[in-house]
Design an enzyme around this catalytic site. Structure first.
Site, PDB file in Angstrom:
ATOM      1  N   SER A 148       0.864  -1.175   0.000  1.00  0.00           N
ATOM      2  CA  SER A 148       0.000   0.000   0.000  1.00  0.00           C
ATOM      3  C   SER A 148       0.899   1.222   0.000  1.00  0.00           C
ATOM      4  O   SER A 148       2.080   1.144   0.371  1.00  0.00           O
ATOM      5  CB  SER A 148      -0.883   0.002   1.258  1.00  0.00           C
ATOM      6  OG  SER A 148      -1.526   1.254   1.454  1.00  0.00           O
ATOM      7  N   TYR A 161      -2.564  -1.220  10.319  1.00  0.00           N
ATOM      8  CA  TYR A 161      -2.468  -1.342   8.862  1.00  0.00           C
ATOM      9  C   TYR A 161      -1.139  -0.783   8.361  1.00  0.00           C
ATOM     10  O   TYR A 161      -0.441  -1.412   7.555  1.00  0.00           O
ATOM     11  CB  TYR A 161      -3.637  -0.609   8.222  1.00  0.00           C
ATOM     12  CG  TYR A 161      -3.781  -0.830   6.739  1.00  0.00           C
ATOM     13  CD1 TYR A 161      -4.453  -1.947   6.247  1.00  0.00           C
ATOM     14  CD2 TYR A 161      -3.276   0.081   5.813  1.00  0.00           C
ATOM     15  CE1 TYR A 161      -4.612  -2.153   4.878  1.00  0.00           C
ATOM     16  CE2 TYR A 161      -3.423  -0.111   4.456  1.00  0.00           C
ATOM     17  CZ  TYR A 161      -4.095  -1.227   3.991  1.00  0.00           C
ATOM     18  OH  TYR A 161      -4.235  -1.424   2.635  1.00  0.00           O
TER      19      TYR A 161
END
Length: 266
Positions: A148, A161
């Site tokens: 990401s 995350y």
């Protein structure tokens, strides 16, 4: 000058978290290039079977489904072994499975932290550990980890995350160094915001965490970070994945490729 085509006929690909969203799009892209596919992920049984059948019929490849739970090490190992049982090989491993939770760190549930680290990071380690001996025996392999932009930079309220995705980038680099002489590559793809079911959930959670509207989350939080002011499209991720999976990408190894409209350029 040689012309390299993305023909993956006869190859086998596993894509975790591929019953919807980015994973399904990546699986579709690999199938379109001739790879046999093993889908994995959660969802309604009938919906998963419909996806499997559609992909096989559309692209004329073999498509299987394995229900491995990414929280369970033995099931991940069984998923990798399933490729050998069904197709006799494993050429491409795409670690895509992921979950999200948005909250201030002092309010972040310990159970959510543990689950995000397990699914977004540890499951990739376990899959790679099981896949490398297979790829070494074949003399070739491609490992693609879907990280990401949050594997490169941080945002508030996403402690688990961000930690997991930074970990994925580090894991990718280490694996790449270890297998570089085995004709195996490991790379990470780092998308910005893609309009997926996961992101739709983030919009609602972020609105609650920040006390703003969902429209403001999209405009002032998510797309504010992406200079293009556009969500990343599935095809843009598929294109990069296919390059890295093909012979054209053979010298790309240990890299983290941002696909986020310039977010991390600043």
């Amino acid at each position: 000058m040689s012309t390299i085509q993305t023909d993956l006929s006869g190859q086998t690909a596993i894509i975790t978290g591929s019953t919807s969203g980015i994973g399904a799009a990546l699986a579709e892209g690999l199938a379109a290039c001739g790879a046999n596919i093993i889908l994995n992920g959660l969802g309604d049984t009938a919906d998963i079977e419909a996806l499997r059948a559609q992909m096989a019929a559309t692209h004329g490849v073999e498509v299987r489904y394995h229900p491995a739970n990414m929280l369970k090490t033995d099931e991940i190992a069984d998923l990798i072994g399933f490729a050998g049982t069904e197709f006799g090989r494993l050429d491409i491993l795409v670690n895509n499975a992921g979950i999200q939770h948005v909250a201030k760190i002092e309010d972040f549930p310990a159970g959510k932290w543990d689950a995000i680290i397990a699914i977004n990071l540890s499951s990739a380690f376990h899959a790679i550990k099981a896949a490398i001996p297979v790829m070494k025996a074949q003399g070739r392999g491609r490992i693609l980890n879907i990280a990401s932009a949050h594997g490169l930079v941080a945002s508030p309220f996403k402690s688990a995350y961000v930690a997991a995705k930074h970990g994925i980038v580090g894991l990718t680099k280490t694996v790449a160094l270890e297998v570089a002489e085995c004709s195996i590559t490991a790379n990470a793809i780092c998308p910005g915001y893609v309009r997926t079911p996961l992101v739709d959930g983030q919009i609602a959670d972020t609105a609650k965490a920040r006390g703003i509207s969902e429209e403001e989350v999209v405009r002032d939080v998510m797309l504010k970070a992406q200079p293009t002011k556009k969500f990343v499209e599935y095809d843009e991720l598929v294109g990069l994945m296919l390059y890295l999976a093909s012979d054209a990408g053979a010298s790309c190894n240990g890299a983290a490729f941002p696909v986020e409209g310039g977010w991390t350029a600043a």
